[in-house]
Design an enzyme around this catalytic site. Structure first.
Site, PDB file in Angstrom:
ATOM      1  N   ASN A   1      -0.698   0.933   3.818  1.00 47.29           N
ATOM      2  CA  ASN A   1      -0.880   1.014   2.363  1.00 47.29           C
ATOM      3  C   ASN A   1      -1.497   2.383   2.059  1.00 47.29           C
ATOM      4  O   ASN A   1      -2.680   2.586   2.319  1.00 47.29           O
ATOM      5  CB  ASN A   1      -1.813  -0.131   1.923  1.00 47.29           C
ATOM      6  CG  ASN A   1      -2.236  -0.026   0.475  1.00 47.29           C
ATOM      7  OD1 ASN A   1      -1.680   0.776  -0.291  1.00 47.29           O
ATOM      8  ND2 ASN A   1      -3.214  -0.826   0.097  1.00 47.29           N
ATOM      9  N   TRP A   2      -0.673   3.274   1.546  1.00 45.89           N
ATOM     10  CA  TRP A   2      -1.155   4.640   1.288  1.00 45.89           C
ATOM     11  C   TRP A   2      -2.025   4.729   0.031  1.00 45.89           C
ATOM     12  O   TRP A   2      -2.618   5.765  -0.249  1.00 45.89           O
ATOM     13  CB  TRP A   2       0.031   5.612   1.177  1.00 45.89           C
ATOM     14  CG  TRP A   2       0.581   6.056   2.505  1.00 45.89           C
ATOM     15  CD1 TRP A   2       0.303   5.514   3.732  1.00 45.89           C
ATOM     16  CD2 TRP A   2       1.490   7.147   2.741  1.00 45.89           C
ATOM     17  NE1 TRP A   2       0.984   6.209   4.714  1.00 45.89           N
ATOM     18  CE2 TRP A   2       1.713   7.207   4.140  1.00 45.89           C
ATOM     19  CE3 TRP A   2       2.138   8.075   1.917  1.00 45.89           C
ATOM     20  CZ2 TRP A   2       2.551   8.166   4.724  1.00 45.89           C
ATOM     21  CZ3 TRP A   2       2.983   9.016   2.482  1.00 45.89           C
ATOM     22  CH2 TRP A   2       3.179   9.057   3.881  1.00 45.89           C
ATOM     23  N   LYS A   3      -2.069   3.652  -0.749  1.00 46.74           N
ATOM     24  CA  LYS A   3      -2.842   3.651  -2.006  1.00 46.74           C
ATOM     25  C   LYS A   3      -2.467   4.878  -2.852  1.00 46.74           C
ATOM     26  O   LYS A   3      -1.317   5.316  -2.799  1.00 46.74           O
ATOM     27  CB  LYS A   3      -4.344   3.592  -1.701  1.00 46.74           C
ATOM     28  CG  LYS A   3      -4.659   2.430  -0.751  1.00 46.74           C
ATOM     29  CD  LYS A   3      -6.125   2.123  -0.624  1.00 46.74           C
ATOM     30  CE  LYS A   3      -6.290   0.945   0.317  1.00 46.74           C
ATOM     31  NZ  LYS A   3      -7.661   0.484   0.419  1.00 46.74           N
TER      32      LYS A   3
ATOM     33  N   GLY B   1      -6.598   3.478   5.055  1.00 49.17           N
ATOM     34  CA  GLY B   1      -6.907   4.845   5.477  1.00 49.17           C
ATOM     35  C   GLY B   1      -6.218   5.287   6.762  1.00 49.17           C
ATOM     36  O   GLY B   1      -5.698   6.411   6.847  1.00 49.17           O
TER      37      GLY B   1
ATOM     38  N   GLY C   1     -12.086   0.059   3.383  1.00 51.17           N
ATOM     39  CA  GLY C   1     -12.525   1.449   3.247  1.00 51.17           C
ATOM     40  C   GLY C   1     -13.983   1.672   3.581  1.00 51.17           C
ATOM     41  O   GLY C   1     -14.540   2.734   3.278  1.00 51.17           O
TER      42      GLY C   1
ATOM     43  N   SER D   1     -10.441  -1.806   7.130  1.00 49.90           N
ATOM     44  CA  SER D   1     -11.004  -0.942   8.179  1.00 49.90           C
ATOM     45  C   SER D   1     -10.373  -1.158   9.556  1.00 49.90           C
ATOM     46  O   SER D   1     -11.058  -1.037  10.573  1.00 49.90           O
ATOM     47  CB  SER D   1     -12.526  -1.092   8.245  1.00 49.90           C
ATOM     48  OG  SER D   1     -13.111  -0.638   7.028  1.00 49.90           O
TER      49      SER D   1
ATOM     50  N   HIS E   1      -3.423  -6.980  -4.365  1.00 49.96           N
ATOM     51  CA  HIS E   1      -4.448  -6.230  -3.614  1.00 49.96           C
ATOM     52  C   HIS E   1      -5.769  -6.295  -4.383  1.00 49.96           C
ATOM     53  O   HIS E   1      -5.772  -6.268  -5.620  1.00 49.96           O
ATOM     54  CB  HIS E   1      -3.999  -4.776  -3.419  1.00 49.96           C
ATOM     55  CG  HIS E   1      -4.886  -4.040  -2.461  1.00 49.96           C
ATOM     56  ND1 HIS E   1      -6.104  -3.538  -2.838  1.00 49.96           N
ATOM     57  CD2 HIS E   1      -4.740  -3.763  -1.150  1.00 49.96           C
ATOM     58  CE1 HIS E   1      -6.680  -2.972  -1.781  1.00 49.96           C
ATOM     59  NE2 HIS E   1      -5.870  -3.092  -0.745  1.00 49.96           N
TER      60      HIS E   1
ATOM     61  N   GLU F   1      -7.901  -4.166  -5.008  1.00 53.96           N
ATOM     62  CA  GLU F   1      -8.119  -3.046  -5.940  1.00 53.96           C
ATOM     63  C   GLU F   1      -7.368  -3.291  -7.250  1.00 53.96           C
ATOM     64  O   GLU F   1      -7.831  -2.881  -8.319  1.00 53.96           O
ATOM     65  CB  GLU F   1      -7.703  -1.728  -5.254  1.00 53.96           C
ATOM     66  CG  GLU F   1      -8.728  -1.348  -4.177  1.00 53.96           C
ATOM     67  CD  GLU F   1      -8.193  -0.491  -3.054  1.00 53.96           C
ATOM     68  OE1 GLU F   1      -7.083   0.068  -3.163  1.00 53.96           O
ATOM     69  OE2 GLU F   1      -8.900  -0.387  -2.023  1.00 53.96           O
TER      70      GLU F   1
ATOM     71  N   GLU G   1      -7.850  -9.738   3.322  1.00 59.67           N
ATOM     72  CA  GLU G   1      -8.600  -8.484   3.274  1.00 59.67           C
ATOM     73  C   GLU G   1      -9.961  -8.727   2.615  1.00 59.67           C
ATOM     74  O   GLU G   1     -10.055  -8.756   1.374  1.00 59.67           O
ATOM     75  CB  GLU G   1      -7.833  -7.438   2.460  1.00 59.67           C
ATOM     76  CG  GLU G   1      -6.477  -7.096   3.011  1.00 59.67           C
ATOM     77  CD  GLU G   1      -6.023  -5.728   2.509  1.00 59.67           C
ATOM     78  OE1 GLU G   1      -5.815  -4.847   3.352  1.00 59.67           O
ATOM     79  OE2 GLU G   1      -5.913  -5.538   1.293  1.00 59.67           O
TER      80      GLU G   1
END
Ligand code: PGA
Length: 247
Positions: A11-13, A232, A171, A210, A95, A97, A165
């Site tokens: 997931n490159w966000k 990440g 992160g 993470s 997600h 976020e 998650e």
């Protein structure tokens, strides 16, 4: 029921420009023989280019979110049909976020999951507790509640995965212990079999938060962990390949 084939999704966000496609190419080039299905989910701006870049490879491309509607007056949003048209095969929905930044409820996530199915995309449906919820001892209730609320009955017989998650692990470099991950994954599995019967055993349950090459072996071999959703560490091909090779 055979064990589901593991899925490792990056997931490159909101990261990555056209130049970053070199990393996607390097993932494809370095993949070799792997038991995993591998996907990269870039921003909507890169989906078409990435799909083109990876068209002769085993790496699938996914979106990071989709609107519930197929088209219409929703400025700035992306429809599942548009992602599919750009070459995506999967899409992340729910997600944390998105849930936090855009107030997405379980019902909204279920509607997006339906939209993904309508467009022929394989949804990766995300769930996870906050630190406060974990400290209050509510983790299993919160997560299984999200699974029930976010997975529409129409998923029966369709390919999809659930990503667990923990919000506090995303992160941060923090991860739950392996027994903590296994507790939650077993609870998700029980909920999946309750909702979908035997077919619920074939749904990969990904862990996310993470994940990096140094902890991937332990996490990916934990009970009921069927892959990973990687933020990440998916931005650099070497790190992402290190996670894939940990399977
Ligand atoms: P992280 O993100 O690997 O950077 O913790 C995971 C995710 O949010 O999907």
């Amino acid at each position: 029921m055979t064990a589901p084939r593991p899925l490792i999704a990056g997931n490159w966000k909101m990261n990555g420009l056209a130049a970053s496609l070199a990393e996607a190419k390097a993932v494809a080039a370095g993949l070799g023989d792997t038991a995993a299905r591998v996907a990269l989910c870039p921003s909507a701006t890169l989906v078409a280019q990435m799909a083109w870049t990876l068209k002769d490879s085993a790496v699938l491309v996914g979106g990071q979110d989709c609107h519930a509607q197929a088209s219409g007056a929703h400025t700035g949003d992306v429809a599942a049909e548009q992602l599919a048209d750009a070459g995506a095969k999967l899409v992340i929905v729910g997600h944390s976020e998105r849930r936090a930044d855009h107030g997405e409820t379980d019902a909204a996530v279920a509607a997006k999951t339906l939209a993904a199915l309508r467009a022929g995309l394989e949804p990766i449906v995300c769930v996870g507790e906050t630190l406060e919820q974990r400290k209050a001892g509510d983790t299993l209730a919160v997560v299984t509640g999200q699974v029930r609320g976010s997975l529409p009955a129409e998923l029966a017989g369709k390919a999809f995965s659930v990503a667990y998650e923990p919000v506090w692990a995303i992160g941060t470099g923090l991860t739950p212990t392996t027994p903590e991950i296994e507790d939650v994954h077993r609870a998700i599995r029980a909920t999946l079999t309750e909702l979908f019967g035997e077919a619920g055993r074939a749904v990969p349950i990904l862990y996310g938060g993470s994940v990096k090459p140094s902890n991937a072996v332990e996490i990916l071999h934990a009970d009921e962990v069927g892959g990973a959703l990687v933020g990440g560490a998916s931005l650099k091909a070497d790190d992402f390949l290190g996670i894939i090779r940990a399977l």
